[in-house]
Design a protein around this motif. Structure first.
Motif, short mmCIF file in Angstrom:
data_model
loop_
_atom_site.label_atom_id
_atom_site.label_comp_id
_atom_site.label_asym_id
_atom_site.label_seq_id
_atom_site.Cartn_x
_atom_site.Cartn_y
_atom_site.Cartn_z
N GLY A 226 31.27 -4.99 77.70
CA GLY A 226 30.32 -3.89 77.75
C GLY A 226 30.26 -3.10 76.46
O GLY A 226 29.18 -2.68 76.02
N ARG A 227 31.39 -2.90 75.81
CA ARG A 227 31.41 -2.17 74.54
C ARG A 227 30.61 -2.87 73.46
O ARG A 227 30.09 -2.23 72.54
CB ARG A 227 32.85 -1.98 74.07
CG ARG A 227 33.63 -0.92 74.84
CD ARG A 227 34.93 -0.59 74.16
NE ARG A 227 34.70 0.01 72.84
CZ ARG A 227 35.68 0.46 72.05
NH1 ARG A 227 36.95 0.37 72.45
NH2 ARG A 227 35.40 0.98 70.89
N HIS A 229 27.80 -4.54 73.86
CA HIS A 229 26.35 -4.61 74.11
C HIS A 229 25.56 -3.58 73.30
O HIS A 229 24.51 -3.92 72.74
CB HIS A 229 26.07 -4.47 75.60
CG HIS A 229 26.64 -5.60 76.40
ND1 HIS A 229 26.70 -5.59 77.79
CD2 HIS A 229 27.21 -6.79 76.02
CE1 HIS A 229 27.25 -6.72 78.21
NE2 HIS A 229 27.58 -7.45 77.16
N PRO A 230 26.00 -2.32 73.19
CA PRO A 230 25.28 -1.39 72.31
C PRO A 230 25.32 -1.82 70.84
O PRO A 230 24.38 -1.51 70.09
CB PRO A 230 26.01 -0.06 72.53
CG PRO A 230 26.60 -0.18 73.90
CD PRO A 230 27.02 -1.61 74.00
N SER A 244 18.08 -1.01 77.43
CA SER A 244 18.45 -1.06 78.84
C SER A 244 17.46 -0.20 79.62
O SER A 244 17.07 0.89 79.19
CB SER A 244 19.88 -0.56 79.05
OG SER A 244 20.06 0.71 78.44
N ARG A 280 30.02 -1.11 82.92
CA ARG A 280 29.20 0.08 82.66
C ARG A 280 29.97 1.12 81.83
O ARG A 280 29.40 1.77 80.95
CB ARG A 280 28.75 0.69 84.00
CG ARG A 280 27.81 -0.21 84.77
CD ARG A 280 26.50 -0.44 84.04
NE ARG A 280 25.78 -1.60 84.57
CZ ARG A 280 24.59 -1.99 84.14
NH1 ARG A 280 23.97 -1.31 83.19
NH2 ARG A 280 24.01 -3.05 84.66
N ARG A 283 29.89 -0.02 78.27
CA ARG A 283 28.60 0.26 77.63
C ARG A 283 28.49 1.73 77.22
O ARG A 283 27.94 2.05 76.16
CB ARG A 283 27.45 -0.12 78.55
CG ARG A 283 27.20 -1.62 78.64
CD ARG A 283 25.93 -1.92 79.41
NE ARG A 283 25.62 -3.34 79.39
CZ ARG A 283 24.50 -3.87 79.88
NH1 ARG A 283 23.60 -3.08 80.46
NH2 ARG A 283 24.29 -5.18 79.81
N SER A 287 28.09 2.80 73.43
CA SER A 287 26.93 3.62 73.02
C SER A 287 27.37 4.78 72.14
O SER A 287 26.71 5.12 71.15
CB SER A 287 26.20 4.13 74.25
OG SER A 287 25.60 3.07 74.97
N TYR A 294 22.76 2.20 74.93
CA TYR A 294 22.49 0.98 75.69
C TYR A 294 23.41 0.99 76.88
O TYR A 294 24.58 0.64 76.78
CB TYR A 294 22.71 -0.27 74.83
CG TYR A 294 22.19 -1.53 75.49
CD1 TYR A 294 20.87 -1.95 75.30
CD2 TYR A 294 23.00 -2.28 76.33
CE1 TYR A 294 20.38 -3.10 75.91
CE2 TYR A 294 22.53 -3.41 76.97
CZ TYR A 294 21.23 -3.82 76.76
OH TYR A 294 20.75 -4.95 77.37
N LEU A 295 22.90 1.45 78.01
CA LEU A 295 23.73 1.65 79.20
C LEU A 295 23.50 0.59 80.25
O LEU A 295 24.25 0.51 81.20
CB LEU A 295 23.43 3.04 79.79
CG LEU A 295 23.68 4.23 78.85
CD1 LEU A 295 23.22 5.52 79.49
CD2 LEU A 295 25.17 4.32 78.50
#
Length: 295
Positions: A226-227, A229-230, A244, A280, A283, A287, A294-295
């Protein structure tokens, strides 16, 4: 770009390995059972292991004369390990796999066949063979008939089951080593497509994919994914990666909230809940760290 339908020269398999002693022998056995009839080598990047991985690799050298081991002191991120392996690779085609999975017997042949006509390829990930009910609840099996498309932008293969022309790796400047965990494979193959190179999918190139076995390990992995993805959004929003969607984010957090009682339920329900929360939360942290929401 090299390749075509003619004779294929040497193929290089690049495999990072860090503290892989419990699973590595099964992967080496699987590589020995490949049906591919051509010449190939295995380049293992021993990534600063503190367990019996180095000794295990030494014990396999006589059994696998095509095995070469490259040691990296202190360990490094997966993309640096892949780049080190690719630099040492002597083949015109490079295939990547991981030390904790098990490649099917037709894996190498499937990827090589696709690389005859495409500069990069991905194969299928099979999740049921090596994993428990708890692990599968947290990361349910997906259809294995196409490349991954998690972000609604461009497809990509998993780093655990992919191949490319070494020339393409050189043209792209290798894997981005700032992606140490999560997004590492996505970033490389997105750049390839944005530079005009076509990706293929080989359903015959199957990897039996090993998930994390227990809920805490699954949660740690999903948090780190998740980290990343942003960071992907920061780097590719300008190329068309969509943000997102607020509705999807709201539904995901609502689902997490209403399923809090799952923490008192069976192990598979707890693992699924923790995986969703970890992704989550990762993310959110990513972010903040990348200054892109990007959540």
């Amino acid at each position: 770009m090299s390749g075509g339908t003619g004779r294929v020269g040497l193929v290089s398999v690049v495999m990072p390995a860090r503290n892989a002693a419990p699973t590595l022998a099964a992967q080496l056995e699987a590589l020995c059972r490949q049906t591919y009839p051509g010449r190939w080598e295995l380049v293992v990047v021993e990534n600063g292991s503190s367990d019996g991985t180095p000794a295990l690799l030494r014990s396999w050298r006589q059994r696998m004369p095509r095995l070469r081991v490259v040691g990296v002191a202190g360990g490094c991120g997966v993309n640096r390990a892949r780049n080190i392996g690719c630099r040492r690779a002597l083949g015109e085609f490079v295939l990547c796999c991981d030390a904790d999975d098990v490649v099917a017997s037709g894996w190498m042949a499937g990827l090589v066949d696709a690389l005859r006509t495409s500069p990069a390829v991905g194969g299928a990930l099979e999740r049921r063979l090596l994993n428990s009910r708890v692990a599968l609840a947290a990361r349910p099996p997906k259809e294995a008939d196409e490349l991954l498309d998690t972000f609604g932008f461009l497809p990509y293969p998993a780093g655990a089951n992919c191949g490319f022309h070494k020339e393409l790796w050189s043209l792209l400047g290798g894997f981005d080593e700032s992606y140490r965990y999560g997004g590492d494979d996505v970033e490389f193959f997105w750049r390839a497509q944005l530079a005009g190179h076509r990706l293929a999918f080989s359903p015959d190139a199957v990897v039996h994919y090993r998930l994390r076995a227990d809920a805490p390990a699954i949660a740690r992995q999903l948090y780190r994914y998740g980290r990343s993805h942003p960071k992907l959004y920061r780097d590719f929003a300008g190329h068309g990666m969509p943000a997102s969607r607020p509705g999807d984010v709201a539904r995901a957090w609502w689902s997490t909230l209403v399923h809090v009682p799952d923490l008192l339920g069976p192990a598979d329900a707890r693992a699924a809940w923790l995986a969703q929360l970890a992704l989550r939360a990762g993310r959110m942290a990513g972010s903040i760290g990348n200054r892109r929401c990007y959540l």
